[in-house]
Design a protein around this motif. Structure first.
Motif, PDB file in Angstrom:
ATOM      1  N   GLY A 117      37.083  47.469  42.187  1.00 55.10           N
ATOM      2  CA  GLY A 117      35.933  48.285  41.601  1.00 55.10           C
ATOM      3  C   GLY A 117      35.371  49.433  42.342  1.00 55.10           C
ATOM      4  N   GLY A 118      34.466  50.299  41.678  1.00 52.18           N
ATOM      5  CA  GLY A 118      33.714  51.328  42.277  1.00 52.18           C
ATOM      6  C   GLY A 118      33.326  52.268  41.569  1.00 52.18           C
ATOM      7  N   LEU A 119      32.892  53.290  41.851  1.00 51.41           N
ATOM      8  CA  LEU A 119      32.140  54.328  40.999  1.00 51.41           C
ATOM      9  C   LEU A 119      33.309  55.762  40.424  1.00 51.41           C
ATOM     10  CD1 LEU A 119      29.515  55.926  39.977  1.00 51.41           C
ATOM     11  CD2 LEU A 119      29.586  56.973  41.860  1.00 51.41           C
ATOM     12  N   VAL A 120      33.112  55.778  39.183  1.00 60.58           N
ATOM     13  CA  VAL A 120      34.003  56.629  38.596  1.00 60.58           C
ATOM     14  C   VAL A 120      33.533  57.767  37.549  1.00 60.58           C
ATOM     15  CG1 VAL A 120      35.199  55.154  37.024  1.00 60.58           C
ATOM     16  CG2 VAL A 120      36.603  56.786  37.849  1.00 60.58           C
ATOM     17  N   GLN A 121      33.889  58.532  37.240  1.00 64.66           N
ATOM     18  CA  GLN A 121      33.337  59.599  36.238  1.00 64.66           C
ATOM     19  C   GLN A 121      34.113  59.231  34.923  1.00 64.66           C
ATOM     20  OE1 GLN A 121      33.933  63.667  37.279  1.00 64.66           O
ATOM     21  NE2 GLN A 121      31.970  63.544  38.044  1.00 64.66           N
ATOM     22  N   ALA A 122      33.356  59.228  33.991  1.00 63.71           N
ATOM     23  CA  ALA A 122      33.848  58.867  32.360  1.00 63.71           C
ATOM     24  C   ALA A 122      35.114  59.633  32.219  1.00 63.71           C
ATOM     25  CB  ALA A 122      32.810  59.483  31.456  1.00 63.71           C
ATOM     26  N   GLY A 123      35.975  58.903  31.689  1.00 61.49           N
ATOM     27  CA  GLY A 123      37.245  59.560  31.468  1.00 61.49           C
ATOM     28  C   GLY A 123      38.349  59.121  32.665  1.00 61.49           C
ATOM     29  N   GLY A 124      37.902  58.611  33.659  1.00 62.91           N
ATOM     30  CA  GLY A 124      38.690  57.975  34.700  1.00 62.91           C
ATOM     31  C   GLY A 124      39.033  56.859  34.631  1.00 62.91           C
ATOM     32  N   SER A 125      39.808  56.541  35.754  1.00 62.34           N
ATOM     33  CA  SER A 125      40.624  55.316  35.708  1.00 62.34           C
ATOM     34  C   SER A 125      40.281  54.406  37.058  1.00 62.34           C
ATOM     35  CB  SER A 125      42.161  55.407  35.842  1.00 62.34           C
ATOM     36  OG  SER A 125      42.552  56.241  34.581  1.00 62.34           O
ATOM     37  N   LEU A 126      40.691  53.170  36.802  1.00 59.56           N
ATOM     38  CA  LEU A 126      40.410  52.131  37.903  1.00 59.56           C
ATOM     39  C   LEU A 126      41.394  51.122  37.611  1.00 59.56           C
ATOM     40  CD1 LEU A 126      36.471  51.583  38.745  1.00 59.56           C
ATOM     41  CD2 LEU A 126      38.249  52.673  40.074  1.00 59.56           C
ATOM     42  N   ARG A 127      41.548  50.455  38.810  1.00 57.85           N
ATOM     43  CA  ARG A 127      42.616  49.149  38.827  1.00 57.85           C
ATOM     44  C   ARG A 127      41.948  48.143  39.546  1.00 57.85           C
ATOM     45  NH1 ARG A 127      48.320  47.732  41.493  1.00 57.85           N
ATOM     46  NH2 ARG A 127      49.168  46.511  39.777  1.00 57.85           N
ATOM     47  N   LEU A 128      41.743  47.136  38.820  1.00 56.13           N
ATOM     48  CA  LEU A 128      41.235  45.873  39.546  1.00 56.13           C
ATOM     49  C   LEU A 128      42.329  44.828  39.802  1.00 56.13           C
ATOM     50  CD1 LEU A 128      37.967  45.030  37.260  1.00 56.13           C
ATOM     51  CD2 LEU A 128      38.266  46.645  39.280  1.00 56.13           C
ATOM     52  N   SER A 129      42.204  44.067  41.023  1.00 58.50           N
ATOM     53  CA  SER A 129      43.303  43.082  41.514  1.00 58.50           C
ATOM     54  C   SER A 129      42.552  41.755  41.680  1.00 58.50           C
ATOM     55  CB  SER A 129      43.797  43.550  42.768  1.00 58.50           C
ATOM     56  OG  SER A 129      44.260  44.392  42.391  1.00 58.50           O
ATOM     57  N   CYS A 130      42.865  40.822  41.211  1.00 56.68           N
ATOM     58  CA  CYS A 130      42.445  39.363  41.518  1.00 56.68           C
ATOM     59  C   CYS A 130      43.653  38.460  41.928  1.00 56.68           C
ATOM     60  CB  CYS A 130      41.782  38.768  40.277  1.00 56.68           C
ATOM     61  SG  CYS A 130      41.340  36.988  40.422  1.00 56.68           S
ATOM     62  N   ALA A 131      43.256  38.077  43.394  1.00 57.36           N
ATOM     63  CA  ALA A 131      44.307  36.941  43.985  1.00 57.36           C
ATOM     64  C   ALA A 131      43.807  35.651  44.129  1.00 57.36           C
ATOM     65  CB  ALA A 131      44.540  37.639  45.259  1.00 57.36           C
ATOM     66  N   ALA A 132      44.593  34.778  43.636  1.00 58.62           N
ATOM     67  CA  ALA A 132      44.155  33.361  43.824  1.00 58.62           C
ATOM     68  C   ALA A 132      44.751  32.688  45.315  1.00 58.62           C
ATOM     69  CB  ALA A 132      44.549  32.559  42.792  1.00 58.62           C
ATOM     70  N   SER A 133      43.851  32.250  46.176  1.00 55.95           N
ATOM     71  CA  SER A 133      44.355  31.784  47.418  1.00 55.95           C
ATOM     72  C   SER A 133      44.156  30.090  47.440  1.00 55.95           C
ATOM     73  CB  SER A 133      43.913  32.408  48.552  1.00 55.95           C
ATOM     74  OG  SER A 133      42.356  32.104  48.397  1.00 55.95           O
ATOM     75  N   GLY A 134      44.886  29.601  48.158  1.00 57.22           N
ATOM     76  CA  GLY A 134      44.916  28.094  48.155  1.00 57.22           C
ATOM     77  C   GLY A 134      46.448  27.505  48.043  1.00 57.22           C
TER      78      GLY A 134
END
Length: 121
Positions: free
Chosen positions: A9-26
């Motif tokens: 996550g983070g801060l981005v300007q309109a029109g920009g991109s972000l990539r989220l990741s989610c890792a399950a552990s156990g």
């Protein structure tokens, strides 16, 4: 026993991109599906996208054509590529796994801690 940990996550300007990741552990045998939800201030948590172990994806109408969900079964990880972000996408994004099979049995409705996405206009 099982943890879901989000990042990206983070801060981005309109029109920009972000990539989220989610890792399950156990000690995990398998995860049948994983998904991303979001919750904006004063609003209910809503489904953004989810994906089955076999790769079948489902999207909220508001993100179709802009967001792409993908998964890596070997890593028990799900990703959310978010393009053409708009201020209305600003929210805390949560990872969810409805059912996780572990050495100690089934774990239902697991959630990550959330990651903030802020889109400025």
């Amino acid at each position: 026993q099982v943890q879901l940990v989000e990042s990206g996550g983070g801060l981005v300007q309109a029109g920009g991109s972000l990539r989220l990741s989610c890792a399950a552990s156990g000690i995990i045998f398998s995860i049948n599906a994983m998904g991303w939800y979001r919750q904006a201030p004063g609003k209910q948590r809503e489904l953004v996208a989810d994906i089955t172990r076999g790769g079948s994806a489902n999207y909220a109408d508001s993100v179709k054509g802009r967001f792409t969900i993908s998964g890596d079964n070997a890593k028990n990880t799900v990703y959310l590529q978010m393009n053409s972000l708009q201020p209305e996408d600003t929210a805390v994004y949560y990872c969810n796994a409805p059912i996780i099979a572990t050495t100690k049995g089934l774990v239902f409705d697991s959630w990550g801690q959330g990651t903030q996405v802020t889109v400025s206009s």
